[in-house]
Motif scaffolding. Sequence first.
Motif, mmCIF file in Angstrom:
data_model
loop_
_atom_site.group_PDB
_atom_site.id
_atom_site.type_symbol
_atom_site.label_atom_id
_atom_site.label_comp_id
_atom_site.label_asym_id
_atom_site.label_seq_id
_atom_site.Cartn_x
_atom_site.Cartn_y
_atom_site.Cartn_z
ATOM 1 N N TYR A 334 -35.986 -34.799 -7.856
ATOM 2 C CA TYR A 334 -35.017 -35.340 -8.811
ATOM 3 C C TYR A 334 -33.693 -35.567 -8.102
ATOM 4 C CZ TYR A 334 -38.363 -33.813 -12.312
ATOM 5 O OH TYR A 334 -39.501 -33.662 -13.050
ATOM 6 N N PRO A 335 -33.034 -36.677 -8.453
ATOM 7 C CA PRO A 335 -31.725 -36.899 -7.825
ATOM 8 C C PRO A 335 -30.680 -35.953 -8.413
ATOM 9 C CG PRO A 335 -32.203 -38.641 -9.402
ATOM 10 C CD PRO A 335 -33.423 -37.771 -9.340
ATOM 11 N N ASP A 338 -29.189 -36.313 -11.943
ATOM 12 C CA ASP A 338 -30.001 -36.111 -13.147
ATOM 13 C C ASP A 338 -30.374 -34.636 -13.308
ATOM 14 O OD1 ASP A 338 -31.445 -36.593 -15.366
ATOM 15 O OD2 ASP A 338 -32.934 -37.909 -14.427
ATOM 16 N N GLU A 360 -35.462 -32.933 -1.648
ATOM 17 C CA GLU A 360 -34.586 -34.092 -1.825
ATOM 18 C C GLU A 360 -35.415 -35.342 -2.116
ATOM 19 O OE1 GLU A 360 -31.632 -33.323 -1.998
ATOM 20 O OE2 GLU A 360 -31.719 -31.358 -1.034
ATOM 21 N N VAL A 361 -34.771 -36.311 -2.740
ATOM 22 C CA VAL A 361 -35.457 -37.575 -3.026
ATOM 23 C C VAL A 361 -35.570 -38.375 -1.725
ATOM 24 C CG1 VAL A 361 -35.325 -39.737 -4.305
ATOM 25 C CG2 VAL A 361 -34.471 -37.614 -5.330
ATOM 26 N N THR A 387 -41.366 -35.974 -11.093
ATOM 27 C CA THR A 387 -40.151 -36.759 -10.924
ATOM 28 C C THR A 387 -39.838 -37.467 -12.232
ATOM 29 O OG1 THR A 387 -39.055 -38.388 -9.530
ATOM 30 C CG2 THR A 387 -41.349 -38.835 -10.055
ATOM 31 N N SER A 388 -38.681 -38.125 -12.280
ATOM 32 C CA SER A 388 -38.326 -38.851 -13.503
ATOM 33 C C SER A 388 -38.709 -40.312 -13.339
ATOM 34 C CB SER A 388 -36.818 -38.745 -13.747
ATOM 35 O OG SER A 388 -36.139 -39.424 -12.707
ATOM 36 N N CYS A 391 -36.265 -42.263 -11.191
ATOM 37 C CA CYS A 391 -36.393 -41.887 -9.778
ATOM 38 C C CYS A 391 -37.647 -42.519 -9.185
ATOM 39 C CB CYS A 391 -36.424 -40.374 -9.657
ATOM 40 S SG CYS A 391 -36.490 -39.801 -7.964
ATOM 41 N N GLY A 394 -37.217 -46.009 -8.186
ATOM 42 C CA GLY A 394 -36.377 -46.211 -7.002
ATOM 43 C C GLY A 394 -37.049 -45.834 -5.693
ATOM 44 N N LEU A 395 -38.202 -45.166 -5.759
ATOM 45 C CA LEU A 395 -38.858 -44.741 -4.510
ATOM 46 C C LEU A 395 -39.376 -45.968 -3.756
ATOM 47 C CD1 LEU A 395 -40.939 -41.621 -5.595
ATOM 48 C CD2 LEU A 395 -38.833 -41.645 -4.286
#
Length: 1507
Positions: A334-335, A338, A360-361, A387-388, A391, A394-395
């Motif tokens: 998770y970033p 958030d 870490e992301v 994860t959300s 997120c 964005g990977l």
Amino acid sequence: IHIHFRRQQCDITQKGYEKKRAKLLPSPDAPGPSSSSGSRRNRSGGARDDRYRSDIHSEAVQAALAKHKEEKMALPMPTKRRSAFVQSPVENCTPPDTSSASEDEGSLRRQAALSAALAQSLQSPDYWINRSVQSSSTSSSASSTLSHGENKAQPQPTSALADLLASTRIGERRSRPSFRGHVCDRRVYLSPGVPVNSRVSTKIQQLLNTLKRPKRPPLSEFFLDDSEEIVEVPQADPNTPRPEGRQIIPVKGEPLGVVSNWPPALQAALARWGATQAKSPALTTLDVTGKPLYTLTYGKLWSRSLKLAYTLLNKLGTKNEPVLKPGDRVALVYPNSDPAMFWVAFYGCLLAEVIPVPIEVPLSRQDAGSLQIGFLLGSCGVSLALTSEICLKGLPKTPQGEIMQFKGWPRMKWVVTDTKYLTKPSKDWQPHIPTANTDTAYIEYKASKEGTVMGVAVSKVALLTHCQALTQACNYCEGETLVNVLDCKKDMGLWHGVLTSVMNRIHTITVPYAVMKACPMSWVQRVHIHKARVALVKCRDLHWAMMAHRDQKDTNLSSIRMLIVADGANPWSVSSCDAFLNVFQSHGLKPEVICPCASSPEALTVAIRRPGARGTALPARAILSMGGLSHGVIRVNTEDKNSALTVQDVGHVMPGALMCIVKPDGPPQLCKTDEIGEIVLNSRAGGTMYYGLPGVTKNTFEVIPVNLAGAPIGEIPFTRTGLLGFVGPGSLVFVVGKNEGLLTVSGRRHNADDLVATALAVEPVKTVYRGRIAVFSVTVFYDERIVIVAEQRPDASEEDSFQWMSRVLQAIDSIHQVGLYCLALVPANTLPKTPLGGIHISETKQNFLEGNLHPCNILLCPHTCVTNLPKPRQKQPVGVGPASIMVGNLVAGKRMAQAAGRELGVVEEEGLVRKHQFLSEALQWRAQTDPDHVLYVLLNAKGVAVCTATCVQLHKRAEKITSALMERGGLNTGDNVVLLYPPGIDLIAAFYGCLYAGVIPVTVRPPHPQNLTATLPTVRMIIDVSKAACILTTQTLMRILRSREAAASVNIKTWPTIIDTDDLPRRRPPQLYKPPTAEMLAYLDFSVSTTVFTTALNGSSEMSHAAVSTLCRSIKLQCELYSSRQIAICLDPYCGLGFVQWCLSSVYSGHQSILIPPMELEMSLPLWLSTLSQYKIRDTFCSYSVMELCTKGLGTQTDALKARGVNLSCVRSCVVIAEERPRLALTQSFSKLFKDLGLSPRAVSTAFGSRVNLAICLQGTAGPDPSTVYVDMKSLRHDRVRLVERGAPQSLSLMESGTILPGVRVIIVNPETRGPLGDSHLGEIWVNSPHSASGYYTIYGEESLQADHFNTRLSFGEPHTLWARTGYLGFVRRTELLGATGDRHDALFVVGQLDETLELRGLRYHPIDIETSVSRAHRSIAESAVFTWTNLLVVVAELAGSEQEALDLVPLVTNVVLEEHHLIVGVVVIVDPGVIPINSRGEKQRMHLRDSFLADQLDPIYVAYNM
């Protein structure tokens, strides 16, 4: 380093000197940084790293530097090539080279476009800041312009553009006219070809002046000769401070109180608040502007966590095969922005009893440290990640839309935990909340000094106990408000802001890193608005807030009862805390609320300062001496204020814990009270193990301290915290550094953070980008060496950067008394980052060691900081006479080092040819007795025979050439005639034509038509030196000699008579010449030597008729040559054994030679090998260049060759003709590559010849296979030969140079005393043979040199034999093999040329050995060469990669030469491929290279002068 600026003679004028000095150095009374830079420093996001901000320290550094002010800096600045090279992470945009003033339309269009782009970029500074612009280009420092005279810029668009470029950052350095290709300055040349006023030699002189100054530690004087101990062991200084206190007693924390309503497990607390206080706020998160985004209540937190727990256990997979079971590990991705999703995921995992592993992301496939995170996931057995949705989007994805497989990661399943995807638990489902036990609750990741990421497992009971201990120590009350700026995934951010806060129903307000970047005051505003009681911050947050506070007048911080400074254990935190208090005391901040604490991933919280009551005395500070700290002792600093370290306490040890201080290395022995050691802790609230790594766990989590006698002090295990410190008065804990930042140099300890602080205090504003500096150590030559890498501001000038580097050296030397090994500046934003934007140290170090750092400036100081080299060897004066040495050797049972070929024997009556002492007669005899026998076949690139010559054809053509010579040449007997022909049969005919005419042939390589400027002067020189009366050549070459292009490089009006042999008279000569005696000269063998150009004058050996025929006979016997044999020759036919094989051997022995000119191979690589196969050749001769062409060019095509039917099983011997040490690596790879084509591994061998004797060794058909030995390189440097096992460290493999020819004797001689040596010594090879050359052809009758090289005698032993000196070092070794005669075979090993050896530190080095190491140092080094100049070792490396790698090579080259050869490189020169000159035999011409370098003609990419 104390350095003055010296003015050299003949360097620059007084005016130029003043100018240069002014440019490099500010005047002594110049004011400090101007006010504008002062205001810049105060901006938010300040220009330097606030962690290390300390005014006291800055003043100390400035004071230390002021000491050096009087003596001016005169480090030679490195030289860079001016190439406008820009690299940006987004796209590579390379502006045109501004130094070329081409006026073509295209370039003007390009310039216009560029100026437009620049104009636009000048309006928006961010454009370039964000695209880290880097340029590896410069003018070669100030001095270049000076030594070429001042360049007046012409008013051209180019120079205007150049100015524009210089003012932004792309061009970055002042433009100068390009001097590449031709250097037009007229200079006076000294004899070895070095110009008097050369920029390079001036810099070298400067470097030497710098190096003459004493190094820091005085060294004890001794030298260990043959022992394994290479290293100079520094003797302990008697004045070293030593600890004097008593042994420390373990320190106890207060007992952990028992509170009746403490929950049995943390989940129970959440369940309680979720049920009873559902409306109570648990977490408020902010958006990017710093405004509250949403608030999560305890009720919502509980219900969502329940849903997640239920979903994890029941909804993934099927009922019978669930994906997750209690106890499984799950990654939480998770970033920071958030936190709510993270909280729910963390508590959901606790309720489901699966073990969360927050990480870490990942941002890209190649993230810094991605491999190590992969190692963590692997060691913890993680295969599922939560994860959300945002997120996950964005990977990074593959083109198919799947999530990228990250480097080093195990295969992962991804689960999205947003509420809409969760299932409400069924009515009958309840989570299982047992009382806390020793099972693992969660895993927190931790990176070690080496970069390995491990997971610290925290048990359920430790989790609970830690929360209780923090509650007690910090006096948390139910319902308080806490502002958290830290990362909530780990460390204090997790322990206070997620776990302890829930236990106490605290309302946490998180301020993500992104918000802090945009608005550094946001956390202070939150405290003010929410009247928060506790704030959780780092020093940088204090610093940023303080810098930004001017905008905020109405903040009130009186509500804070505790301001926890998470990195308060960093000694450099004091100044931030003080400065923050200074600014905010007027806003209600109370001094006693500042609470620094110390923590470690293994032991969790170690110590924390308790919030004080109003009016209590503030804790004390310790002002320690850095000198004392480096020796591990605590000394209060009294005398030298500059090297002091102020540390604040981190309070008392945690409740319920026990603490000791033990020695950081070796057994965990208790320290004395005044000694610095590692803090170890015993507590129920610490980590239990490194998950999945039992080996490493034992040394960290199960340490039992021992007393001075080595006996354990008890049974209880302690955990190493990785913190270095001591216990002060009143049991207060002080931390001075971390184990992972510890650099141990020559037994003294330095802290990386302290060095960063010192480097930052040296005017960082001009040079360092955002204070981004990394400090680490690398092990080179048995000690740690300190490396500092900093990011350079995009607008920093070359001089600024260099000045900053030299001042950092001085400051660190003054304050820390330690030398830096390497200082590198890299372009802004290019160092690997940690997830929160710090520098990833271990990855940076990895990049440095692998040559992937790409610095734009670098300074190495091996001369200053490598102080453990052995003492230079003193050569022993020869007191004993040579005879007694010999007797000594004989008594010791050593035989004399000598060897001989078999006897030449009496000439048998086998046909008339034996009676002929002259080759000219042999050819006439063959033309009569066997006229149609084909002697020569010449092949072209297609493998077609374009020309053949039978005995009679060759004879007749030679006769015609004789007629032409007599008619047109006007020659006298004994005149020299130059033969200028491409490799072929014309050359052979011309040679015999000269013999028939009684003139002396001199074969010369024709000039290269595409490169006349380089090749024609050599031809001219040989013609002049040999006083040639006439030139025989072809029509094409005659035209070239007289062409306009030729006139540009030589005087074409003064050629001797040129006779073109394409059009010959029909007449036969009246009679053919017969020499009166066999001692008459037959031909001149000219070779342009590899060492010094001038020896080309005596690089010509005179070969008499007698020598020629015995040489041919010797080869005939060795190789069993006779008329029915065919041999293939792929060699240059101009000198040495190549010429003998091409022109002489066939005529003497009658075998057929198939001639393959090596230049045809460049058109058709397989030509030589397919010829061997097609003609079923048994014996072939080639050169190393031919072998290298085949190895590099055909290595991958063996299958294709096989398919074409190439079969090399017929080849019995393939001999490489050379005058050097056998290139074992090349011959072995050639044998291996073509083994598939049937080449026998025994076939390849080498020959050896020299100027005095063209053929000494040649592997024939009879002798045993050449043997290979491994010798110890250390002994070799002492001129001794010690055999070692294959693969031994520091060993060198050498191959025998072939069997010694019949009639040849060699002996190994000491070149200084001229006495014979024993078997195990390296010495000069002397040869005695009837086919030695009779002398050098010289223009100055240097009789003494002649006698010395050709007719010299041993100083004792065998005084009557005349020997010729080869100029090569080697040794003889008797092998177990039997020779042709049945005796044991003596092998001759050639080690290298005497002239080329480097005498350094009293030892003898062979350039090829150092070059082999250098070429292995980095994948982009194509070729390298070394030479010495004024006792400095200069390494020239050809860069095959991109120019941005140029500076990566400097430290790697320096390291490898230091490690493997115990030498310090003085100058590293990086050049383009093809710059190192190589002669026709493929040998490097190091002395040419040296002269070009000193004359500043190499146009290097970069020249680094090592300090």
